[in-house]
Design a protein around this motif. Sequence first.
Motif, PDB file in Angstrom:
ATOM      1  N   LEU A  26       0.835  -1.203   0.000  1.00 34.49           N
ATOM      2  CA  LEU A  26       0.000   0.000   0.000  1.00 34.49           C
ATOM      3  C   LEU A  26       0.866   1.248   0.000  1.00 34.49           C
ATOM      4  O   LEU A  26       1.894   1.292   0.678  1.00 34.49           O
ATOM      5  N   ILE A  27       0.444   2.267  -0.745  1.00 34.67           N
ATOM      6  CA  ILE A  27       1.027   3.602  -0.635  1.00 34.67           C
ATOM      7  C   ILE A  27      -0.105   4.612  -0.742  1.00 34.67           C
ATOM      8  O   ILE A  27      -1.028   4.435  -1.537  1.00 34.67           O
ATOM      9  N   ALA A  28      -0.047   5.638   0.101  1.00 39.95           N
ATOM     10  CA  ALA A  28      -1.122   6.633   0.112  1.00 39.95           C
ATOM     11  C   ALA A  28      -0.615   7.951   0.664  1.00 39.95           C
ATOM     12  O   ALA A  28       0.284   7.989   1.514  1.00 39.95           O
ATOM     13  N   GLN A  29      -1.181   9.041   0.173  1.00 43.30           N
ATOM     14  CA  GLN A  29      -0.952  10.327   0.804  1.00 43.30           C
ATOM     15  C   GLN A  29      -1.645  10.321   2.161  1.00 43.30           C
ATOM     16  O   GLN A  29      -2.691   9.691   2.339  1.00 43.30           O
ATOM     17  N   SER A  30      -1.060  11.016   3.130  1.00 47.05           N
ATOM     18  CA  SER A  30      -1.669  11.046   4.461  1.00 47.05           C
ATOM     19  C   SER A  30      -3.076  11.627   4.418  1.00 47.05           C
ATOM     20  O   SER A  30      -3.929  11.274   5.235  1.00 47.05           O
ATOM     21  N   THR A  31      -3.350  12.495   3.432  1.00 44.05           N
ATOM     22  CA  THR A  31      -4.670  13.105   3.319  1.00 44.05           C
ATOM     23  C   THR A  31      -5.731  12.126   2.842  1.00 44.05           C
ATOM     24  O   THR A  31      -6.926  12.439   2.870  1.00 44.05           O
ATOM     25  N   ALA A  32      -5.325  10.919   2.417  1.00 39.88           N
ATOM     26  CA  ALA A  32      -6.303   9.907   2.009  1.00 39.88           C
ATOM     27  C   ALA A  32      -6.930   9.220   3.208  1.00 39.88           C
ATOM     28  O   ALA A  32      -7.960   8.551   3.073  1.00 39.88           O
ATOM     29  N   PHE A  33      -6.325   9.378   4.383  1.00 47.79           N
ATOM     30  CA  PHE A  33      -6.821   8.737   5.595  1.00 47.79           C
ATOM     31  C   PHE A  33      -7.681   9.713   6.392  1.00 47.79           C
ATOM     32  O   PHE A  33      -7.504  10.931   6.300  1.00 47.79           O
ATOM     33  N   PRO A  34      -8.608   9.192   7.221  1.00 52.08           N
ATOM     34  CA  PRO A  34      -9.344  10.072   8.134  1.00 52.08           C
ATOM     35  C   PRO A  34      -8.362  10.883   8.978  1.00 52.08           C
ATOM     36  O   PRO A  34      -7.440  10.329   9.572  1.00 52.08           O
ATOM     37  N   GLU A  35      -8.548  12.190   9.031  1.00 58.66           N
ATOM     38  CA  GLU A  35      -7.556  13.099   9.601  1.00 58.66           C
ATOM     39  C   GLU A  35      -7.154  12.743  11.019  1.00 58.66           C
ATOM     40  O   GLU A  35      -5.963  12.646  11.342  1.00 58.66           O
ATOM     41  N   LYS A  36      -8.141  12.541  11.895  1.00 57.88           N
ATOM     42  CA  LYS A  36      -7.818  12.305  13.307  1.00 57.88           C
ATOM     43  C   LYS A  36      -7.117  10.966  13.519  1.00 57.88           C
ATOM     44  O   LYS A  36      -6.351  10.803  14.456  1.00 57.88           O
ATOM     45  N   LEU A  37      -7.376  10.003  12.628  1.00 59.44           N
ATOM     46  CA  LEU A  37      -6.735   8.696  12.766  1.00 59.44           C
ATOM     47  C   LEU A  37      -5.254   8.763  12.418  1.00 59.44           C
ATOM     48  O   LEU A  37      -4.431   8.087  13.039  1.00 59.44           O
TER      49      LEU A  37
END
Length: 417
Positions: free
Chosen positions: A148-159
């Motif tokens: 997996l690779i993702a920008q941090s903004t792809a995840f729910p912010e608080k998580l």
Amino acid sequence: MVSIDPAKMSGVNSRVLMKALLHVKNIDNSGLDLSNKIYIYETKDGHFGLCVKVDNEEKVEQLFNTLSNQQLCQPITKRKGCKFTLLHSSWLVAFTENALLIMGPYSMSEVSVQQNRMSRYLTNEESDGVKANAYFSKLDSITSPIALIAQSTAFPEKLFLPFTLGIPNNANPSQVLFVAEVDARGECLDVNGDVFSYNKSLDLSLKKSMQSYRLISNEILPYINPNNEINLLMNVNGQEYLNQLQGNRQFQSLFVGINTIIDFNKIMQSIDGNMIISIPSYRDSVPNISLNAKLQHKNWINDIAYWKKSCPRGGYIKDWGNNSYCCYTGKMSYYFGVTDDMWFYSGSTAEQALLSSTKANVNHLNDDLINMIIGQKMAMMINLSSNKTSQSIYYKVLNMLKPILGDLNYIIIRQKG
């Protein structure tokens, strides 16, 4: 973006995934090459896609003609060098002699625009496609069966906030990337990853921040409540960790209500060892924060008499028990105390606080969970049975991968040391 390498998994799994997506009994003669990597991705506008290599275009067309006769998809149309159909009324399928894309969910009004988009994806020259992207090269370098690779903004912010502590407030969070090896272990999805950035100064900030974390030890196990929606686990020096918290406005906001009644910074400074920041449940979309940590000292108890006198209007602090107290901010309650063996415990209710102080929770942790937590610099345990987390990107992707991964109850996201 997620890649699945069938060559490193049981061969039947990739077939099970495609059979579940297409609702067909036999996928072996479909014209799809399921020996190559399968890619699953999320677009910037929040839709999901899947890309599979095509081995025989004629057989792929025969497959969708059969599905069309069964009224599972629309008749195939041709546009801009690609063939299209709408599967299960919401998933747009496009294919050529080289690859097949499934994207969605889309409404009928979006189909025409998305057909243009998908044809562009499929007919791009390699130098203009995803393979030319540095993200893809990073993903393809991971040797695990699922990556997996993702920008941090792809995840729910608080998580994802804990993984981005230490970066400047004016930094662009989309430049922070998370890359991970992914594996299913019984009821747990193990996401063993690392944060980094192609921005050198930002990457240096991330690495410097991670140096302050020590390895989580067995001492933490009895205090983990796996029924919480989220448990964030680490081993820190409280003063060093406070310095990171103070540099992140969003993370500070989680404690801002409590800090109006008690000097939470002093409590944080007294921590030296394993620590759990947990969210037992959400109420009105606001997380209830519980903190449990090993203390070096409890000198701040001497300040409680002053805290009682200096409470703002509408707030108060009351004795709750031996070395334990209840404060009320005017909007929320917070119960906290110190055990005889120097563990700070707390919660938004008396029940939550008492539960976080007990050592009975270890009976609820299986070996897979324990092995994924102990010895890590940071670990986040997400309980997928929660209605709130079921709305997250994690749940959506996992639901797509369920034929491969099986039924999962937890995700463990751990930071590589």
